[in-house]
Write a protein that holds these residues in place. Structure first.
Motif, PDB file in Angstrom:
ATOM      1  N   TYR A   1      -2.891   8.694 -11.348  1.00 17.58           N
ATOM      2  CA  TYR A   1      -4.077   8.799 -11.964  1.00 17.58           C
ATOM      3  C   TYR A   1      -4.505   9.768 -12.852  1.00 17.58           C
ATOM      4  O   TYR A   1      -5.438   9.661 -13.483  1.00 17.58           O
ATOM      5  CB  TYR A   1      -5.294   8.408 -10.831  1.00 17.58           C
ATOM      6  CG  TYR A   1      -5.272   7.211 -10.212  1.00 17.58           C
ATOM      7  CD1 TYR A   1      -6.357   6.047 -10.786  1.00 17.58           C
ATOM      8  CD2 TYR A   1      -4.590   6.895  -8.968  1.00 17.58           C
ATOM      9  CE1 TYR A   1      -6.529   5.015 -10.205  1.00 17.58           C
ATOM     10  CE2 TYR A   1      -4.685   5.664  -8.660  1.00 17.58           C
ATOM     11  CZ  TYR A   1      -5.472   4.675  -9.199  1.00 17.58           C
ATOM     12  OH  TYR A   1      -5.726   3.416  -8.686  1.00 17.58           O
TER      13      TYR A   1
ATOM     14  N   HIS B   1      -9.343   2.045   3.919  1.00 21.07           N
ATOM     15  CA  HIS B   1     -10.137   1.066   3.063  1.00 21.07           C
ATOM     16  C   HIS B   1     -11.003  -0.075   3.798  1.00 21.07           C
ATOM     17  O   HIS B   1     -10.621  -0.235   5.016  1.00 21.07           O
ATOM     18  CB  HIS B   1      -9.044   0.163   2.300  1.00 21.07           C
ATOM     19  CG  HIS B   1      -8.089  -0.747   3.051  1.00 21.07           C
ATOM     20  ND1 HIS B   1      -7.361  -1.661   2.731  1.00 21.07           N
ATOM     21  CD2 HIS B   1      -7.717  -0.654   4.528  1.00 21.07           C
ATOM     22  CE1 HIS B   1      -6.536  -2.281   3.788  1.00 21.07           C
ATOM     23  NE2 HIS B   1      -6.950  -1.748   4.785  1.00 21.07           N
TER      24      HIS B   1
ATOM     25  N   GLU C   1      -4.864  -0.645 -13.530  1.00 25.35           N
ATOM     26  CA  GLU C   1      -4.065   0.026 -12.502  1.00 25.35           C
ATOM     27  C   GLU C   1      -2.617  -0.375 -12.317  1.00 25.35           C
ATOM     28  O   GLU C   1      -1.686   0.066 -12.294  1.00 25.35           O
ATOM     29  CB  GLU C   1      -5.047   0.066 -11.120  1.00 25.35           C
ATOM     30  CG  GLU C   1      -6.247   1.079 -11.468  1.00 25.35           C
ATOM     31  CD  GLU C   1      -7.409   0.804 -10.187  1.00 25.35           C
ATOM     32  OE1 GLU C   1      -7.371   1.535  -9.377  1.00 25.35           O
ATOM     33  OE2 GLU C   1      -7.777  -0.490 -10.122  1.00 25.35           O
TER      34      GLU C   1
ATOM     35  N   SER D   1      -9.698   7.249  -8.987  1.00 26.16           N
ATOM     36  CA  SER D   1      -8.498   7.864  -8.436  1.00 26.16           C
ATOM     37  C   SER D   1      -7.827   7.239  -7.186  1.00 26.16           C
ATOM     38  O   SER D   1      -6.962   7.601  -6.748  1.00 26.16           O
ATOM     39  CB  SER D   1      -8.910   9.282  -7.826  1.00 26.16           C
ATOM     40  OG  SER D   1     -10.088   9.202  -6.830  1.00 26.16           O
ATOM     41  N   SER D   2      -8.473   6.033  -7.211  1.00 26.99           N
ATOM     42  CA  SER D   2      -7.774   5.053  -5.783  1.00 26.99           C
ATOM     43  C   SER D   2      -8.188   3.805  -6.474  1.00 26.99           C
ATOM     44  O   SER D   2      -8.989   3.259  -7.073  1.00 26.99           O
ATOM     45  CB  SER D   2      -7.976   5.587  -4.541  1.00 26.99           C
ATOM     46  OG  SER D   2      -9.318   5.592  -4.299  1.00 26.99           O
TER      47      SER D   2
ATOM     48  N   ASN E   1     -10.765   8.222   1.123  1.00 25.76           N
ATOM     49  CA  ASN E   1      -9.798   9.532   1.853  1.00 25.76           C
ATOM     50  C   ASN E   1     -10.704  10.007   2.820  1.00 25.76           C
ATOM     51  O   ASN E   1     -11.649  10.868   2.338  1.00 25.76           O
ATOM     52  CB  ASN E   1      -9.221  10.352   0.713  1.00 25.76           C
ATOM     53  CG  ASN E   1      -8.231  11.124   1.162  1.00 25.76           C
ATOM     54  OD1 ASN E   1      -8.195  11.635   2.278  1.00 25.76           O
ATOM     55  ND2 ASN E   1      -7.158  11.430   0.530  1.00 25.76           N
TER      56      ASN E   1
ATOM     57  N   TYR F   1       2.076   1.843  -3.396  1.00 29.20           N
ATOM     58  CA  TYR F   1       1.240   2.380  -4.206  1.00 29.20           C
ATOM     59  C   TYR F   1       0.525   3.858  -3.824  1.00 29.20           C
ATOM     60  O   TYR F   1       0.182   4.847  -4.887  1.00 29.20           O
ATOM     61  CB  TYR F   1      -0.312   1.595  -4.230  1.00 29.20           C
ATOM     62  CG  TYR F   1      -0.901   1.606  -5.416  1.00 29.20           C
ATOM     63  CD1 TYR F   1      -0.741   0.798  -6.604  1.00 29.20           C
ATOM     64  CD2 TYR F   1      -2.037   2.227  -5.531  1.00 29.20           C
ATOM     65  CE1 TYR F   1      -1.620   1.283  -7.844  1.00 29.20           C
ATOM     66  CE2 TYR F   1      -2.795   2.600  -6.583  1.00 29.20           C
ATOM     67  CZ  TYR F   1      -2.685   1.686  -7.905  1.00 29.20           C
ATOM     68  OH  TYR F   1      -3.304   2.066  -8.846  1.00 29.20           O
ATOM     69  N   LEU F   2       0.636   4.057  -2.835  1.00 32.52           N
ATOM     70  CA  LEU F   2       0.315   5.589  -2.379  1.00 32.52           C
ATOM     71  C   LEU F   2       1.169   6.374  -2.962  1.00 32.52           C
ATOM     72  O   LEU F   2       0.897   7.643  -3.295  1.00 32.52           O
ATOM     73  CB  LEU F   2       0.435   5.502  -0.801  1.00 32.52           C
ATOM     74  CG  LEU F   2      -0.732   5.274  -0.040  1.00 32.52           C
ATOM     75  CD1 LEU F   2      -0.785   5.287   1.473  1.00 32.52           C
ATOM     76  CD2 LEU F   2      -2.071   6.546  -0.389  1.00 32.52           C
TER      77      LEU F   2
ATOM     78  N   ILE G   1      -0.059   7.203  -6.284  1.00 29.95           N
ATOM     79  CA  ILE G   1      -1.259   8.039  -6.272  1.00 29.95           C
ATOM     80  C   ILE G   1      -0.762   9.427  -5.854  1.00 29.95           C
ATOM     81  O   ILE G   1      -1.107  10.565  -6.748  1.00 29.95           O
ATOM     82  CB  ILE G   1      -2.154   7.668  -5.269  1.00 29.95           C
ATOM     83  CG1 ILE G   1      -2.986   6.403  -5.500  1.00 29.95           C
ATOM     84  CG2 ILE G   1      -3.313   8.722  -5.019  1.00 29.95           C
ATOM     85  CD1 ILE G   1      -3.685   5.709  -4.337  1.00 29.95           C
TER      86      ILE G   1
ATOM     87  N   ASN H   1       0.822  -1.297  -0.011  1.00 28.46           N
ATOM     88  CA  ASN H   1       0.018   0.047  -0.002  1.00 28.46           C
ATOM     89  C   ASN H   1       1.004   1.358   0.154  1.00 28.46           C
ATOM     90  O   ASN H   1       0.625   2.250  -0.505  1.00 28.46           O
ATOM     91  CB  ASN H   1      -0.989  -0.133   1.177  1.00 28.46           C
ATOM     92  CG  ASN H   1      -2.050  -0.823   1.312  1.00 28.46           C
ATOM     93  OD1 ASN H   1      -2.694  -1.228  -0.099  1.00 28.46           O
ATOM     94  ND2 ASN H   1      -2.436  -1.512   2.341  1.00 28.46           N
TER      95      ASN H   1
ATOM     96  N   TRP I   1      -6.057   8.075   4.394  1.00 25.41           N
ATOM     97  CA  TRP I   1      -6.629   6.856   3.518  1.00 25.41           C
ATOM     98  C   TRP I   1      -7.060   5.728   4.525  1.00 25.41           C
ATOM     99  O   TRP I   1      -6.487   5.299   5.223  1.00 25.41           O
ATOM    100  CB  TRP I   1      -5.597   6.456   2.543  1.00 25.41           C
ATOM    101  CG  TRP I   1      -5.383   7.309   1.370  1.00 25.41           C
ATOM    102  CD1 TRP I   1      -4.252   8.202   0.981  1.00 25.41           C
ATOM    103  CD2 TRP I   1      -6.364   7.405   0.343  1.00 25.41           C
ATOM    104  NE1 TRP I   1      -4.575   9.000  -0.126  1.00 25.41           N
ATOM    105  CE2 TRP I   1      -5.759   8.284  -0.459  1.00 25.41           C
ATOM    106  CE3 TRP I   1      -7.365   6.672   0.065  1.00 25.41           C
ATOM    107  CZ2 TRP I   1      -6.134   8.634  -1.760  1.00 25.41           C
ATOM    108  CZ3 TRP I   1      -8.156   6.981  -1.231  1.00 25.41           C
ATOM    109  CH2 TRP I   1      -7.600   8.058  -2.196  1.00 25.41           C
TER     110      TRP I   1
ATOM    111  N   TRP J   1     -10.999   1.825  -1.387  1.00 24.92           N
ATOM    112  CA  TRP J   1     -10.125   2.897  -0.699  1.00 24.92           C
ATOM    113  C   TRP J   1     -11.162   4.266  -0.355  1.00 24.92           C
ATOM    114  O   TRP J   1     -11.792   4.562  -1.266  1.00 24.92           O
ATOM    115  CB  TRP J   1      -8.925   3.337  -1.570  1.00 24.92           C
ATOM    116  CG  TRP J   1      -7.668   2.329  -1.343  1.00 24.92           C
ATOM    117  CD1 TRP J   1      -8.184   0.883  -1.302  1.00 24.92           C
ATOM    118  CD2 TRP J   1      -6.333   2.555  -1.240  1.00 24.92           C
ATOM    119  NE1 TRP J   1      -6.786   0.407  -1.182  1.00 24.92           N
ATOM    120  CE2 TRP J   1      -5.744   1.368  -1.149  1.00 24.92           C
ATOM    121  CE3 TRP J   1      -5.786   3.826  -1.351  1.00 24.92           C
ATOM    122  CZ2 TRP J   1      -4.135   1.220  -1.251  1.00 24.92           C
ATOM    123  CZ3 TRP J   1      -4.430   3.736  -1.295  1.00 24.92           C
ATOM    124  CH2 TRP J   1      -3.776   2.559  -1.179  1.00 24.92           C
TER     125      TRP J   1
END
Length: 305
Positions: free
Chosen positions: A230, A264, A286, A250-251, A257, A221-222, A225, A218, A262, A255
């Motif tokens: 994206y 999930h 993705e 966008s995620s 925000n 991957y953040l 982002i 994660n 963040w 997930w």
């Protein structure tokens, strides 16, 4: 232990496991179908039961009486030769049969299967039972996936359970494993059950490559982002970019925000993102875009195997 006895035990354990998966549900959860691709839990329980009734009991158990003549119409999935069926998108409209009746149906069919296998059956019957067991195991994966979708799209984000460890941390150091070019065998090669799409075992040529010993987390991957992944079309397939743009993606799925942090949705409810657990619920688009951003590529099916 005889093969029949061992396989019958596996059958009984598998049947019980499907019901155990549904134990945390409320009655109202059993019939929800948020989208066409999700089947209500009640339908899974009925369909896996119909499979045994249709393919084992009706043709092989002398004097067997079908539990309910309407159930083939309700619980057939895509078997065109076995008659009409409820359209997949309409499975959520099945408030009847009741959950109680579906469980009674399961009990009825499970007991009839035990009767069928009281005597040593022919090999064909054993093969059908084994296929049915693995078919139900597949639906157990679908059950959990669909339950998560049903509850994860509930505005209250209810927890399915507080006793499941859905995410395991990738705490080891990343290393790149080198694989030499050459001819490799792929496909099922053991004398055990497999589905036909795992056969035949055959040889493929692979160029040399390196593959990570660690899944993408994660935290990584953040970074994608936060770096505008994206919003940067150059990382995406054309079809993927259309998907992102049209659906305002966008995620990753599940997930959220919340107050700049963040979270999930997990089977244990809504939780803060754990940085060291593998990222999940990504589309192929993705995953491809992330790999492009990272300067890597996704492994092929044969490289992964």
């Amino acid at each position: 232990m005889p093969v029949t006895e061992t396989l019958l035990d596996t059958f009984l354990v598998t049947r019980k496991e499907s019901e155990t998966i549904c134990t945390p549900l409320e009655i109202e959860d059993y019939v929800v179908q948020p989208i066409e691709d999700v089947s209500p839990p009640k339908w899974h329980l009925g369909h896996t039961t119909w499979f045994f009734e249709e393919f084992l009991l009706k043709p092989y158990l002398k004097g067997y009486k079908v539990y309910d003549e309407d159930f083939s119409f309700v619980f057939n999935s895509y078997y065109e030769t076995l008659g009409k069926r409820v359209i997949r998108a309409d499975r959520g409209n099945l408030s009847r049969p009741s959950v109680q009746k579906v469980y009674a149906y399961r009990y009825y069919v499970t007991n009839a299967i035990k009767t069928l296998f009281d005597k040593e059956p022919e090999e064909k019957l054993l093969q059908l039972l084994e296929i049915g067991v693995h078919h139900e195991k597949q639906h157990q994966e679908l059950l959990l996936t669909d339950i998560k979708y049903i509850l994860g799209n509930n505005p209250l984000f209810p927890a399915y359970t507080d006793s499941i460890n859905e995410h395991i941390e990738e705490s080891h150091q990343q290393d790149w494993v080198s694989i030499d070019a050459g001819i490799y065998e792929i496909g099922h090669g053991l004398d055990t059950f497999c589905f036909d799409n795992e056969l035949d075992r055959h040889k493929v040529f692979l160029h040399d490559y390196e593959i990570s010993n660690k899944l993408i987390t994660n935290k990584e991957y953040l970074e994608f982002i936060n770096d505008g992944g994206y919003n940067s079309f150059e990382f995406w397939h054309a079809e993927g970019w259309d998907w992102v743009s049209k659906n305002q993606i966008s995620s990753p799925f599940y997930w959220h925000n919340i107050d700049t942090e963040w979270h999930h949705y997990t089977l244990e409810g809504l939780q803060k993102i754990s940085p060291n657990t593998p990222v999940s619920h990504l589309s192929y688009f993705e995953a491809f875009a992330f790999a492009q951003w990272k300067g890597c590529r996704l492994p092929t099916e044969f490289e992964w195997e």
